[in-house]
Design an enzyme around this catalytic site. Structure first.
Site, PDB file in Angstrom:
ATOM      1  N   GLY A  50       0.874  -1.174   0.000  1.00  8.56           N
ATOM      2  CA  GLY A  50       0.000   0.000   0.000  1.00  8.56           C
ATOM      3  C   GLY A  50       0.908   1.220   0.000  1.00  8.56           C
ATOM      4  N   ASP A 244      -1.365   4.859  -6.329  1.00  8.21           N
ATOM      5  CA  ASP A 244       0.070   4.684  -6.061  1.00  8.21           C
ATOM      6  C   ASP A 244       0.873   5.869  -6.571  1.00  8.21           C
ATOM      7  OD1 ASP A 244      -1.093   1.810  -6.097  1.00  8.21           O
ATOM      8  OD2 ASP A 244       0.793   1.764  -4.982  1.00  8.21           O
ATOM      9  N   LYS A 255      -3.662  -0.153  -8.531  1.00  9.51           N
ATOM     10  CA  LYS A 255      -3.610  -1.610  -8.720  1.00  9.51           C
ATOM     11  C   LYS A 255      -4.230  -2.038 -10.051  1.00  9.51           C
ATOM     12  CE  LYS A 255      -2.091  -4.118  -6.704  1.00  9.51           C
ATOM     13  NZ  LYS A 255      -0.722  -4.535  -7.081  1.00  9.51           N
TER      14      LYS A 255
HETATM   15  O1  MRU Z   1       0.582  -3.979  -4.726  1.00 11.60           O
HETATM   16  P1  MRU Z   1      -0.062  -3.271  -3.572  1.00 11.60           P
HETATM   17  O2  MRU Z   1      -0.912  -4.163  -2.742  1.00 11.60           O
HETATM   18  O3  MRU Z   1       0.935  -2.481  -2.760  1.00 11.60           O
HETATM   19  O4  MRU Z   1      -1.024  -2.218  -4.276  1.00 11.60           O
HETATM   20  C1  MRU Z   1      -1.736  -1.323  -3.470  1.00 11.60           C
HETATM   21  C2  MRU Z   1      -2.651  -0.428  -4.215  1.00 11.60           C
HETATM   22  O5  MRU Z   1      -2.706  -0.447  -5.425  1.00 11.60           O
HETATM   23  C3  MRU Z   1      -3.431   0.562  -3.405  1.00 11.60           C
HETATM   24  O6  MRU Z   1      -4.659   0.831  -3.997  1.00 11.60           O
HETATM   25  C4  MRU Z   1      -2.626   1.878  -3.314  1.00 11.60           C
HETATM   26  O7  MRU Z   1      -1.323   1.627  -2.912  1.00 11.60           O
HETATM   27  C5  MRU Z   1      -3.255   2.842  -2.380  1.00 11.60           C
HETATM   28  S1  MRU Z   1      -3.086   2.357  -0.695  1.00 11.60           S
HETATM   29  C6  MRU Z   1      -3.796   3.553   0.270  1.00 11.60           C
END
Ligand code: MRU
Length: 354
Positions: A50, A244, A255
């Site tokens: 995240g 991200d 994601k």
């Molecule tokens: O691969 P991840 O689980 O780290 O991906 C996370 C996401 O895509 C979240 O939607 C994003 O980081 C926002 S977290 C507040």
């Protein structure tokens, strides 16, 4: 709030602890992090994940690295300390390329050390510890602000779709996309949340569904390919996701699968919001095209749990993120307010790099 949800990152009495999110929802396992290499690995393997959480994890990771430099028997000069610190920051940053919060937090830590007039390395190390704690504390506060700024969008009886996990597990507290949902729930507003499973690593089913259930929020799990059908039945009034990285023109990397949700939302005339802190906005990246998308290993796609689900030697693509063009985004929910589309110029005006 969120008393039943364990913290993804905690720092107490000099000990850095991560919740191993790869074990959820079956087991709650905490792991102490004692080296930079271990922190790098935990971020890479999504034990901590995240965007905001990996920023906080990276900041503490750099402090742990600085502390280990000082614990060596040989003394180090100020110049060499800064040199080593810079290398460690680059190393930590190489763990995951897409979420800009990691880069942002590491830069903030490095700047704190480099710009300080203090030349005593041990005092500089304490300063790094304080900076990491500050980044962590600020994240808690701004998640609540994001929640408050998104609350006005939520009405009783709404169906809300979310993708991946942008909840308490992805940040320090509450979440980004889930923060308005938690605050609405706290106020007794009745909602039906739909959580996309989020192939291939199942953050939606393992994490989002789990943490919402822990908090007593009414949540229904669907697989990613069910979203269109559920929308077509009129069950979704709004989609909220995290981010991200947001480019200067407002394009949003999140994601893998988020772009599909945004396109569907447009088709069904459903508002699609992105919730994120300003540390996720990267004005040095002009558009979504320049955002580096992490490609992960084929085993995540070829297996379901420990079972192989594709032929041996199968050719596989595994991009972990996609980019949603800004014109599909109804607005950004941030700690500084709600920025409705078109929001690019508005966020550029508000941006204050730290
Ligand atoms: O691969 P991840 O689980 O780290 O991906 C996370 C996401 O895509 C979240 O939607 C994003 O980081 C926002 S977290 C507040």
């Amino acid at each position: 709030m969120n008393r039943n949800i364990p913290r993804s990152v905690s720092y107490e009495n000099g000990r850095l602890i991560f919740l191993d999110q790869t074990q959820l929802p079956n087991e709650i396992v905490f792991e102490e992090q004692t080296t930079v290499e271990q922190v790098w690995h935990s971020i890479k393997m999504l034990k901590v994940r995240g965007a905001p959480a990996i920023g906080v994890a990276g900041a503490y990771g750099l402090f742990v690295g600085a502390r280990n430099i000082l614990n060596r028997k040989t003394k180090i000069t100020h110049e060499n300390f800064i040199l080593e610190l810079t290398k460690l920051a680059d190393y930590l940053d190489s763990s995951r390329p897409t979420a800009v919060n990691l880069k942002w937090a590491l830069k903030r830590m490095l700047d704190a050390a480099i710009k300080s007039t203090e030349k005593n390395v041990s005092t500089l190390c304490s300063l790094l510890e304080k900076e990491a704690i500050l980044i962590h504390e600020e994240d808690k506060k701004l998640c609540r602000n994001i929640g408050e700024n998104g609350l006005s969008l939520i009405k009783s009886g709404m169906g809300i779709l979310t993708h991946c996990n942008a909840g308490a597990l992805a940040v320090s507290e509450l979440g980004t996309a889930l923060a308005p949902i938690y605050l609405a729930h706290e106020q007794g507003i009745k909602l039906q949340v739909y959580s996309d499973e989020t192939r291939p690593l199942l953050q939606g089913s393992r994490l989002t569904s789990w943490e919402l259930m822990q908090a007593g929020v009414d949540v229904t799990l669907i697989t990613d390919n069910m979203a269109a059908h559920i929308m077509s039945q009129g069950l979704i009034d709004m989609a909220i996701v995290g981010a991200d990285r947001v480019a200067a023109n407002g394009d949003v990397a999140n994601k893998i699968g988020t772009l599909g949700v945004a396109i569907l939302a447009k088709y069904f005339n459903i508002p699609f919001y992105v919730a994120c802190p300003f540390s996720t906005i990267d004005l040095t990246t002009p558009t979504g095209k320049e955002i580096k998308i992490e490609e992960r290993g084929p085993e995540e796609v070829c297996h379901f749990g420990n079972r192989r689900t594709a032929p041996e030697k199968m050719k596989v693509r595994n991009p972990a993120f996609d980019v949603t063009p800004h014109h599909l985004v109804s607005g950004l929910i941030t700690e500084k307010g709600l920025f409705l589309y078109p929001y690019a110029e508005k966020i550029q005006r508000e941006y204050r790099p730290t």
